[in-house]
Design a protein around this motif. Structure first.
Motif, PDB file in Angstrom:
ATOM      1  N   THR A 128       4.896   7.146   1.794  1.00 30.05           N
ATOM      2  CA  THR A 128       5.042   5.640   2.307  1.00 30.05           C
ATOM      3  C   THR A 128       6.614   5.361   1.693  1.00 30.05           C
ATOM      4  O   THR A 128       7.632   4.031   2.525  1.00 30.05           O
ATOM      5  CB  THR A 128       3.840   4.449   1.513  1.00 30.05           C
ATOM      6  OG1 THR A 128       3.775   4.894   0.510  1.00 30.05           O
ATOM      7  CG2 THR A 128       3.023   4.128   2.893  1.00 30.05           C
ATOM      8  N   VAL A 169      -7.772   8.763   3.050  1.00 26.64           N
ATOM      9  CA  VAL A 169      -6.641   9.432   4.250  1.00 26.64           C
ATOM     10  C   VAL A 169      -5.521  10.119   3.443  1.00 26.64           C
ATOM     11  O   VAL A 169      -5.798  10.626   2.126  1.00 26.64           O
ATOM     12  CB  VAL A 169      -5.230   8.141   3.845  1.00 26.64           C
ATOM     13  CG1 VAL A 169      -3.930   8.211   4.629  1.00 26.64           C
ATOM     14  CG2 VAL A 169      -6.361   6.820   4.167  1.00 26.64           C
ATOM     15  N   SER A 170      -5.607  11.541   4.744  1.00 29.41           N
ATOM     16  CA  SER A 170      -4.573  12.690   4.365  1.00 29.41           C
ATOM     17  C   SER A 170      -3.063  12.206   5.312  1.00 29.41           C
ATOM     18  O   SER A 170      -3.300  11.545   6.470  1.00 29.41           O
ATOM     19  CB  SER A 170      -5.340  13.730   5.117  1.00 29.41           C
ATOM     20  OG  SER A 170      -4.726  14.699   4.787  1.00 29.41           O
ATOM     21  N   GLY A 171      -2.212  12.586   5.010  1.00 31.27           N
ATOM     22  CA  GLY A 171      -1.146  12.478   5.294  1.00 31.27           C
ATOM     23  C   GLY A 171       0.356  13.258   5.153  1.00 31.27           C
ATOM     24  O   GLY A 171       0.042  14.097   4.153  1.00 31.27           O
ATOM     25  N   ARG A 223       0.634  -1.283   0.242  1.00 37.52           N
ATOM     26  CA  ARG A 223       0.302  -0.402  -0.294  1.00 37.52           C
ATOM     27  C   ARG A 223       0.943   1.056  -0.003  1.00 37.52           C
ATOM     28  O   ARG A 223       2.092   1.131   1.278  1.00 37.52           O
ATOM     29  CB  ARG A 223      -0.563   0.300   0.930  1.00 37.52           C
ATOM     30  CG  ARG A 223      -1.616   0.983   1.583  1.00 37.52           C
ATOM     31  CD  ARG A 223      -2.820   1.125   2.445  1.00 37.52           C
ATOM     32  NE  ARG A 223      -3.729   1.766   2.834  1.00 37.52           N
ATOM     33  CZ  ARG A 223      -2.929   2.566   3.931  1.00 37.52           C
ATOM     34  NH1 ARG A 223      -1.581   2.171   4.822  1.00 37.52           N
ATOM     35  NH2 ARG A 223      -4.053   4.018   4.346  1.00 37.52           N
ATOM     36  N   ASP A 273      -4.659   6.408  11.355  1.00 42.17           N
ATOM     37  CA  ASP A 273      -4.775   6.214  10.276  1.00 42.17           C
ATOM     38  C   ASP A 273      -5.802   5.044  10.148  1.00 42.17           C
ATOM     39  O   ASP A 273      -6.682   4.088  11.191  1.00 42.17           O
ATOM     40  CB  ASP A 273      -3.267   4.879  10.715  1.00 42.17           C
ATOM     41  CG  ASP A 273      -3.281   3.927  11.592  1.00 42.17           C
ATOM     42  OD1 ASP A 273      -4.661   3.600  11.560  1.00 42.17           O
ATOM     43  OD2 ASP A 273      -2.139   3.699  11.953  1.00 42.17           O
ATOM     44  N   GLU A 276      -7.435   9.925   9.441  1.00 42.94           N
ATOM     45  CA  GLU A 276      -8.587   9.720   8.586  1.00 42.94           C
ATOM     46  C   GLU A 276      -9.670   9.959   9.321  1.00 42.94           C
ATOM     47  O   GLU A 276      -9.334   9.484  10.459  1.00 42.94           O
ATOM     48  CB  GLU A 276      -8.433   7.944   8.106  1.00 42.94           C
ATOM     49  CG  GLU A 276      -9.531   8.123   6.755  1.00 42.94           C
ATOM     50  CD  GLU A 276     -10.083   6.587   6.325  1.00 42.94           C
ATOM     51  OE1 GLU A 276      -9.219   6.150   6.476  1.00 42.94           O
ATOM     52  OE2 GLU A 276     -11.175   6.274   5.071  1.00 42.94           O
ATOM     53  N   SER A 299       0.606  12.499  -2.324  1.00 45.37           N
ATOM     54  CA  SER A 299       1.012  13.068  -2.016  1.00 45.37           C
ATOM     55  C   SER A 299       0.473  14.055  -3.013  1.00 45.37           C
ATOM     56  O   SER A 299       1.892  13.752  -3.291  1.00 45.37           O
ATOM     57  CB  SER A 299       0.918  14.303  -0.630  1.00 45.37           C
ATOM     58  OG  SER A 299      -0.031  14.609  -0.017  1.00 45.37           O
ATOM     59  N   GLU A 310       0.181   9.651   8.985  1.00 41.99           N
ATOM     60  CA  GLU A 310      -1.522   9.221   8.274  1.00 41.99           C
ATOM     61  C   GLU A 310      -2.286   9.211   9.106  1.00 41.99           C
ATOM     62  O   GLU A 310      -2.600   8.868  10.193  1.00 41.99           O
ATOM     63  CB  GLU A 310      -1.240   8.132   7.818  1.00 41.99           C
ATOM     64  CG  GLU A 310      -2.429   7.418   7.373  1.00 41.99           C
ATOM     65  CD  GLU A 310      -2.151   5.849   6.536  1.00 41.99           C
ATOM     66  OE1 GLU A 310      -1.365   4.579   6.949  1.00 41.99           O
ATOM     67  OE2 GLU A 310      -3.314   5.433   6.944  1.00 41.99           O
ATOM     68  N   THR A 347      -4.480  13.570  -1.989  1.00 40.05           N
ATOM     69  CA  THR A 347      -3.452  12.685  -0.854  1.00 40.05           C
ATOM     70  C   THR A 347      -4.852  10.798  -1.559  1.00 40.05           C
ATOM     71  O   THR A 347      -5.525  10.565  -1.699  1.00 40.05           O
ATOM     72  CB  THR A 347      -3.784  12.362  -0.110  1.00 40.05           C
ATOM     73  OG1 THR A 347      -2.944  13.939   0.825  1.00 40.05           O
ATOM     74  CG2 THR A 347      -3.058  11.558   0.522  1.00 40.05           C
ATOM     75  N   THR A 368      -4.240   6.917  -1.426  1.00 39.76           N
ATOM     76  CA  THR A 368      -4.059   5.727  -1.302  1.00 39.76           C
ATOM     77  C   THR A 368      -4.091   4.771  -2.797  1.00 39.76           C
ATOM     78  O   THR A 368      -5.228   4.661  -3.122  1.00 39.76           O
ATOM     79  CB  THR A 368      -3.785   4.891  -0.207  1.00 39.76           C
ATOM     80  OG1 THR A 368      -6.103   5.001   0.118  1.00 39.76           O
ATOM     81  CG2 THR A 368      -3.759   6.462   1.493  1.00 39.76           C
ATOM     82  N   ILE A 375       0.518   6.339  -0.112  1.00 39.47           N
ATOM     83  CA  ILE A 375      -0.098   7.063  -0.168  1.00 39.47           C
ATOM     84  C   ILE A 375       0.961   7.684  -0.340  1.00 39.47           C
ATOM     85  O   ILE A 375       2.146   8.233  -0.346  1.00 39.47           O
ATOM     86  CB  ILE A 375      -0.003   7.491   1.651  1.00 39.47           C
ATOM     87  CG1 ILE A 375      -0.266   6.496   2.423  1.00 39.47           C
ATOM     88  CG2 ILE A 375      -0.838   9.213   1.625  1.00 39.47           C
ATOM     89  CD1 ILE A 375      -0.459   6.175   3.773  1.00 39.47           C
TER      90      ILE A 375
END
Lengths: 163, 574
Positions: free
Chosen positions: A77, A151-153, A2, A127, A85, A6, A83, A47, A49, A4
């Motif tokens: 990542t 998800v935002s990160g 997985r 997360d 949400e 942005s 991370e 963002t 995923t 992430i």
């Protein structure tokens, strides 16, 4: 694995659809997607995923970078990152379940943000795994509705994604 | 300060940008623009008979000149008719700017008459697109469109222009923007110095190297540097179909093109090589055959201006993002101060290659003897002879395209004009017209088939209006030859809809437009007909050449095999 990703992109009409279109056009997958303006009104931060092996993710980032509306991007990542949400959940809260929900909410450091005689609306951030765990814990009691932001990160430390 | 309407800005901008011809078709949403074009003489508009032809004309010009072709169409059906041509240009990285009229801003989204969300429709097949939201933006948007279309990896750019943006009563200041900057777009030019050095070292050490050069060498104007490098190191050169002409094919070091219908020696050499130096190529599936069996003993150096092309299908050992001419010149610079190639190994490699070459020499097809039906291959060879290998050769799509690519030998870049990526039947005729218009003194030959030609034959009318004297070689086998070939090979010769029982009398059809047509059936008729066709410099001539419908294109790679796995004729395979 997985990932992430942005993205800072031009805050222009059509920019979002180019990004989303790219994923379907090239058969890449999107697990979550989250987009909003930034402190710079000309930029949006998006963002996404996605799941894929290194080769696929390399193609994803290359193709995203090729889009003229994409100004900059980072695969969070690849390094230490935060991370988050946010999720709003309506759960059944009648009889003995009412106390059980309240206890679980406390354990997860979530908040009850709305109440009716028969249900609680819970707000929880964390997360994606934490949110999944909360939903699992609530499962037997009765989850009625779920709204997740995706998800935002942001990277940990001094690293900054800016123009 | 000069005040111009949006429509006049478009006309003026095109002049200032140095555009001589635009190709298009008028309609409601584009009428202000057409009126502005009418009131000036600098930019000439060529009226096609179908918008798809406008895009192919612009595309042909762009492939021949390296400059962006410009198209003007109206909203709705005008724009959707252009879609196939935009996709064709996109797949082959051809610079093109497509100006689309759109319904007035206040009607957008209302399902207005002739409304289509063309920015949405074309999103996956453009390099970028713009919607004009205020007339004053027009000069900057157009400059950005030309800049994007023609730099980096070139491609088509769509500009959507709502009708109210071009209203004659709304006037704004016009200044021609000499330069534009986009903060999110800065194409790479120089390759990574360390990687380039590594690549050169590998080339010097390699025992069985090949150069694999593609369209990027042509669009990057790097043919000369490529030729220099190949000559200096005595390396075999394979070009992709898009790269035909990037290296002179009359040179001993040229092995032709690889892939599905590539030459025997190119496929064998690539398969057995220990180093593939790919530049301006994308290792597409028509080249690699089964990727997992692709060049099993080779290291791959891959130079491309588009990072997403690298390691997309074939994993590169040495990736280099950069412009072809820059990278090649840096390599040449490194060479002067270094030791030479692995002479002995290279000598042996060339011997092996010459062996492959001579194995198939003279066995590629059986030329027809007098009285027998003509072979399409020999027609191409005859055209090559009569044009001294110096014509612009434009093709449609199918067997004739492969034969033209195999038997016409190209010694210069930008002379082979063919829809390679998308494989668009109907591409050829308008593309040829676009070239002839811009290169009136050169021979422009269209190789087509009766199937492809009928997809765009309405353009005869455009040729009549603008006097475009192309030479049309219709390799008429009365069937969709490539489809038929696949049906012969994979469907036990069940020819589902691959033959044409109702062909027109092409002579009469062509004559109806006032042009000359000749029918050729035998070897004896072929040469005189070609001679006459090319003697008539200022006339469109259509040669309806009846060829053997049973002929297949060989070599043909065996599906799922390696590059060396080929059918060599109806009875032989590797």
């Amino acid at each position: 694995m997985r990932h992430i990703i942005s993205i800072l992109m031009e805050n222009e009409p059509g920019a979002l659809s180019r990004v989303v279109g790219l994923f379907s056009q090239r058969n890449f997958n999107i697990e979550t997607l989250n987009v909003a303006p930034t402190d710079d009104p000309t930029l949006s931060r998006l963002t996404v995923t996605t799941v894929g092996d290194d080769r696929v993710v390399e193609q994803i980032t290359k193709h995203l970078n090729k889009l003229v509306d994409v100004v900059k991007l980072v695969d969070l990542t690849e390094g230490a990152h935060i991370e988050r949400e946010l999720m709003l959940v309506k759960v059944k809260a009648t009889g003995s379940a009412r106390d059980e929900v309240k206890r679980t909410v406390d354990i997860f450091r979530a908040q009850i943000v709305d109440v009716t005689p028969s249900l609680y609306t819970v707000q929880i951030t964390g997360d994606a795994g934490k949110l999944d765990a909360f939903l699992q814990a609530m499962g037997p009691i009765g989850v009625l509705e779920v709204a997740r932001t995706g998800v935002s990160g942001i990277a940990r430390g001094e690293k900054i994604l800016s123009v | 300060m000069e005040l111009l309407s949006g429509a006049d800005m478009i006309a003026r901008f095109l002049k200032d940008e140095g555009v001589e011809y635009i190709y298009g078709y008028p309609g409601g949403a584009a009428l202000h623009i057409y009126d502005a074009l009418f009131r000036q003489d600098d930019v000439k508009h060529i009226l096609v008979r179908h918008e798809q032809a406008a895009t192919h004309m612009a595309d042909g010009y762009a492939r021949a000149s390296g400059k962006p072709g410009v198209v003007l169409v109206t909203s709705g059906p005008g724009a959707t008719n252009a879609v196939t041509g935009i996709a064709t240009a996109y797949m082959d990285s051809i610079p093109m700017v497509v100006l689309c009229g759109q319904v007035a801003s206040h009607l957008i989204g209302e399902d207005a008459f002739q409304e289509t969300d063309i920015v949405g429709v074309t999103r996956p097949i453009v390099k970028h697109s713009f919607s004009v939201r205020h007339p004053s933006e027009i000069p900057t948007i157009l400059k950005k469109a030309f800049y994007l279309a023609s730099t980096g990896r070139p491609g088509p750019v769509v500009v959507d222009i709502p009708k109210d943006m071009t209203a004659p009563t709304e006037r704004y200041e016009y200044v021609y923007p000499k330069k534009v900057k986009l903060r999110s777009y800065s194409p790479v030019t120089r390759g990574h110095a360390g990687q380039i050095k590594k690549a050169v070292d590998m080339m010097l050490k390699a025992r069985r190297p090949v150069i694999f050069a593609g369209g990027g060498v042509i669009s990057g104007r790097a043919s000369e540097a490529l030729t220099d490098l190949a000559k200096r190191l005595n390396l075999p050169v394979i070009t992709s179909l898009m790269g035909l002409g990037a290296y002179p094919q009359n040179d001993r070091q040229s092995l032709g093109w690889p892939g599905m219908h590539g030459s025997y020696e190119a496929n064998m050499a690539m398969h057995h090589s220990d180093l593939v130096f790919g530049i301006g190529v994308r290792f597409d599936d028509r080249v690699t055959n089964n990727v997992s069996k692709f060049c099993p003993t080779a290291k791959i150096i891959h130079v491309d201006i588009d990072p997403s092309s690298i390691s997309k299908s074939v994993q590169a050992d040495v990736p280099i993002v950069g412009a072809a001419d820059n990278v090649l010149n840096e390599m040449l610079g490194l060479l002067s101060s270094r030791e030479s190639v692995n002479q002995d190994a290279l000598e042996a490699w060339w011997q092996q290659i010459e062996g492959w070459r001579s194995e198939r020499a003279g066995k590629l097809y059986e030329p027809a003897t007098p009285g027998e039906p003509l072979k399409p291959q020999q027609v191409v060879e005859a055209v090559h002879k009569i044009t001294h290998g110096d014509a612009f050769v434009v093709t449609d799509v199918g067997q004739h395209q492969m034969f033209a690519g195999q038997y016409y030998k190209f010694n210069k870049p930008n002379r082979w004009i063919s829809s390679s990526g998308l494989g668009t039947m109907g591409f050829g005729f308008p593309a040829a017209n676009g070239i002839k218009l811009n290169y009136p003194d050169d021979d422009v030959v269209l190789f087509t088939g009766e199937g492809s030609f009928q997809m765009m034959m309405q353009e005869l009318s455009t040729c009549k209006q603008f006097n475009i004297p192309v030479k049309i070689i219709n390799l008429n086998n009365a069937s969709l030859g490539m489809v038929r070939q696949w049906q012969d090979l994979n469907y036990k010769s069940r020819h589902a809809h691959s033959y044409m029982e109702s062909l027109p009398d092409f002579e009469k059809l062509i004559e109806a437009y006032g042009f000359k047509a000749m029918t050729v059936r035998t070897l004896e008729e072929l040469e005189p007909a070609l001679e006459e066709a090319f003697r008539l410099k200022d006339e469109l001539v259509f040669l309806d050449i009846h060829v053997d419908p049973r002929e297949h294109v060989y070599p043909m790679q065996v599906p799922l095999g390696a590059m060396r796995d080929m059918l060599l004729s109806k009875t032989e395979r590797t």
